[in-house]
Design an enzyme around this catalytic site. Structure first.
Site, PDB file in Angstrom:
ATOM      1  N   ARG A  62      -3.177   6.922  -2.186  1.00  0.00           N
ATOM      2  CA  ARG A  62      -2.647   6.801  -0.829  1.00  0.00           C
ATOM      3  C   ARG A  62      -3.652   7.291   0.175  1.00  0.00           C
ATOM      4  NH1 ARG A  62       1.987   9.117   2.734  1.00  0.00           N
ATOM      5  NH2 ARG A  62       2.174   7.517   4.560  1.00  0.00           N
ATOM      6  N   HIS A  66      -5.613   5.253   3.105  1.00  0.00           N
ATOM      7  CA  HIS A  66      -5.552   5.687   4.381  1.00  0.00           C
ATOM      8  C   HIS A  66      -6.860   5.829   5.131  1.00  0.00           C
ATOM      9  CE1 HIS A  66      -0.777   6.450   5.416  1.00  0.00           C
ATOM     10  NE2 HIS A  66      -1.288   5.579   4.455  1.00  0.00           N
ATOM     11  N   ASN A  94       0.014   9.914   9.052  1.00  0.00           N
ATOM     12  CA  ASN A  94      -1.007  10.736   8.121  1.00  0.00           C
ATOM     13  C   ASN A  94      -0.275  11.990   7.587  1.00  0.00           C
ATOM     14  OD1 ASN A  94      -2.843   8.827   7.310  1.00  0.00           O
ATOM     15  ND2 ASN A  94      -4.215   9.379   9.065  1.00  0.00           N
ATOM     16  N   HIS A 191       2.955   0.864  -4.681  1.00  0.00           N
ATOM     17  CA  HIS A 191       4.237   1.716  -4.494  1.00  0.00           C
ATOM     18  C   HIS A 191       5.135   1.917  -5.898  1.00  0.00           C
ATOM     19  CE1 HIS A 191       3.950   1.216   0.141  1.00  0.00           C
ATOM     20  NE2 HIS A 191       3.435   1.878  -0.204  1.00  0.00           N
TER      21      HIS A 191
HETATM   22  C1  HEM Z   1       1.404  -2.537   2.918  1.00  0.00           C
HETATM   23  C2  HEM Z   1       1.563  -2.000   3.767  1.00  0.00           C
HETATM   24  C3  HEM Z   1       1.969  -0.226   3.312  1.00  0.00           C
HETATM   25  C4  HEM Z   1       2.778   0.294   3.917  1.00  0.00           C
HETATM   26  C5  HEM Z   1       3.748  -0.094   5.326  1.00  0.00           C
HETATM   27  C6  HEM Z   1       2.817   1.539   3.370  1.00  0.00           C
HETATM   28  C7  HEM Z   1       3.671   2.695   3.532  1.00  0.00           C
HETATM   29  C8  HEM Z   1       3.968   3.669   3.032  1.00  0.00           C
HETATM   30  C9  HEM Z   1       4.956   4.843   3.394  1.00  0.00           C
HETATM   31  C10 HEM Z   1       5.652   4.769   4.721  1.00  0.00           C
HETATM   32  C11 HEM Z   1       4.592   5.716   2.294  1.00  0.00           C
HETATM   33  C12 HEM Z   1       5.683   7.082   2.124  1.00  0.00           C
HETATM   34  C13 HEM Z   1       5.340   8.036   3.160  1.00  0.00           C
HETATM   35  C14 HEM Z   1       6.448   9.173   3.142  1.00  0.00           C
HETATM   36  O1  HEM Z   1       7.604   9.007   3.749  1.00  0.00           O
HETATM   37  O2  HEM Z   1       5.980  10.245   2.313  1.00  0.00           O
HETATM   38  C15 HEM Z   1       3.967   5.240   1.352  1.00  0.00           C
HETATM   39  C16 HEM Z   1       3.624   5.912   0.263  1.00  0.00           C
HETATM   40  C17 HEM Z   1       2.515   5.384  -0.521  1.00  0.00           C
HETATM   41  N1  HEM Z   1       1.713   4.293  -0.538  1.00  0.00           N
HETATM   42 FE1  HEM Z   1       1.901   3.057   0.876  1.00  0.00          FE
HETATM   43  N2  HEM Z   1       2.185   1.534   2.221  1.00  0.00           N
HETATM   44  C18 HEM Z   1       1.178   0.361   2.093  1.00  0.00           C
HETATM   45  C19 HEM Z   1       0.429  -0.045   1.415  1.00  0.00           C
HETATM   46  C20 HEM Z   1      -0.131   0.830   0.672  1.00  0.00           C
HETATM   47  C21 HEM Z   1      -1.416   0.493  -0.210  1.00  0.00           C
HETATM   48  C22 HEM Z   1      -2.287  -0.459   0.173  1.00  0.00           C
HETATM   49  C23 HEM Z   1      -1.405   1.491  -0.994  1.00  0.00           C
HETATM   50  C24 HEM Z   1      -2.777   1.843  -1.799  1.00  0.00           C
HETATM   51  C25 HEM Z   1      -3.732   0.986  -2.045  1.00  0.00           C
HETATM   52  C26 HEM Z   1      -0.390   2.425  -0.794  1.00  0.00           C
HETATM   53  C27 HEM Z   1      -0.197   3.518  -1.526  1.00  0.00           C
HETATM   54  C28 HEM Z   1       0.837   4.301  -1.525  1.00  0.00           C
HETATM   55  C29 HEM Z   1       1.193   5.496  -2.488  1.00  0.00           C
HETATM   56  C30 HEM Z   1       0.511   5.651  -3.714  1.00  0.00           C
HETATM   57  C31 HEM Z   1       2.251   5.980  -1.854  1.00  0.00           C
HETATM   58  C32 HEM Z   1       2.977   7.422  -2.496  1.00  0.00           C
HETATM   59  C33 HEM Z   1       2.330   8.588  -2.052  1.00  0.00           C
HETATM   60  C34 HEM Z   1       2.896   9.874  -2.702  1.00  0.00           C
HETATM   61  O3  HEM Z   1       3.593   9.713  -3.459  1.00  0.00           O
HETATM   62  O4  HEM Z   1       2.239  11.015  -2.068  1.00  0.00           O
HETATM   63  N3  HEM Z   1       0.121   1.771   0.228  1.00  0.00           N
HETATM   64  N4  HEM Z   1       3.163   3.992   1.800  1.00  0.00           N
END
Ligand code: HEM
Length: 322
Positions: A62, A66, A94, A191
């Site tokens: 992530r 970002h 972030n 995800h």
């Molecule tokens: C398509 C639009 C996307 C949205 C709206 C989005 C939004 C989010 C949000 C809101 C979270 C959780 C934040 C929290 O509450 O802690 C999250 C987690 C995550 N996102 Fe996305 N995301 C998107 C695309 C992506 C992309 C493109 C990737 C990687 C290439 C990604 C990888 C991740 C990962 C791996 C997590 C888990 C992080 C952790 O466990 O620390 N996301 N995302």
């Protein structure tokens, strides 16, 4: 007239050639001569952290996303705020990022071996890839040669896609980064690993239209389960984003196809012909083609808005400009 046409043709040619050169200016093994052990150092240092705390895998992926979506993959997300300027890191989208300590430790090890050679942007791109691979996820090639930016503005972090984005917004944000609809649905598959804060889905779960209701696009049989974990005011509890948290597989797509995607942005993938077809297709597979697609889209993502050649700098410490 002929001269004008000639000049326009030359301008077009120069633009085209430079564009192509810039897009292709990253290359595999970029540090082969200047720091031959760089990639081994990244791999080994990342492995130490992933071994101790496997959930960091998702956080590092992530972090790379970002970084690339704001000002390009220039490690601007790693910079600290200063007394005069609040950095991306401190922007609301972030605040839930984790894993900075891993990138810092890797960079320290790189600086010890080869001072001033490997950029933080390349370090982050490699760390994210290695972490995923070490957790049995896909491996993708990481062409190198990115340089580090010197600017990080917290207001820029608001250009990241929000979890309440609909499909039109998602498609346009991805298109603005040179990524297509397939990249959107494939990269959303990230995800499959990781967690979200309950607070991120509080509105969707407890007060969707301001009347104490739940988003009707969420599977009603799944809602009680989510509510039993997440109270309306919960700010701290973490929620798995798919049913096999930590495992890089196609279960994310299975969940989305059953209306169990955690965010509106996950559910939105069912509202476009192409993304919906992909979700349904992957929900029936065991992941081979997902891994293939993921590799291709990650390579594309890693090239967004890169700084190369003499642009930017090679930071000594990832949290500070030189
Ligand atoms: C398509 C639009 C996307 C949205 C709206 C989005 C939004 C989010 C949000 C809101 C979270 C959780 C934040 C929290 O509450 O802690 C999250 C987690 C995550 N996102 Fe996305 N995301 C998107 C695309 C992506 C992309 C493109 C990737 C990687 C290439 C990604 C990888 C991740 C990962 C791996 C997590 C888990 C992080 C952790 O466990 O620390 N996301 N995302």
């Amino acid at each position: 007239m002929a001269i004008q046409k000639h000049i326009v043709f030359h301008i077009l040619l120069v633009t085209l050639v430079f564009g192509v050169i810039n897009a292709n200016s990253l290359r595999l093994g970029f540090y082969k001569k200047t720091c031959p052990q760089a990639e081994a150092i990244v791999y080994a240092t990342t492995a130490k952290y992933i071994h101790q705390a496997p959930p960091l895998t998702a956080s590092l992926l992530r972090l790379h996303f970002h970084d690339c979506f704001v000002r390009g993959c220039d490690s601007s997300v790693l910079l600290n705020s200063t007394t005069t300027s609040k950095a991306e890191k401190d922007g609301l989208p972030n605040l839930s990022l984790r894993g900075f300590q891993v990138v810092d430790a890797v960079k320290t090890a790189l600086e010890e071996a080869c001072p001033g050679v490997v950029s933080c942007a390349d370090t982050l791109a490699l760390v994210a890839r290695d972490a995923i691979q070490q957790n049995k996820g896909p491996f993708w090639p990481v062409p190198l040669g990115r340089r580090d930016g010197r600017v990080s503005l917290f207001t820029d972090s608001f250009t990241l896609p929000p979890p309440f984005a609909n499909i039109t917004v998602l498609k346009s944000i991805f298109a603005s980064k040179g990524l297509n609809v397939k990249d959107l649905v494939v990269l959303s598959g990230s995800h499959t690993v990781g967690v979200s804060h309950c607070s991120t889905i509080a509105t969707r779960l407890h007060n969707f239209t301001g009347k104490g209701d739940t988003d009707p696009s969420l599977d009603p049989t799944y809602v009680p389960q989510l509510k039993s974990i997440c109270s309306p005011t919960d700010q701290t509890t973490l929620l798995a984003m798919d049913s096999t948290v930590g495992k890089f597989d196609t279960n994310y797509y299975k969940g989305v196809s059953k209306h169990r995607g955690l965010f509106q942005s996950d559910a939105a993938l069912l509202n476009d012909k192409k993304t919906s077809a992909y979700v349904k297709f992957q929900s029936r597979t065991h992941g081979h083609s997902f891994f293939e697609d993921f590799r291709a889209s990650m390579v594309k993502m890693g090239k967004i808005g890169i700084l190369t050649s003499t642009a930017g700098e090679i930071r000594k410490t990832c949290a500070f400009i030189n």
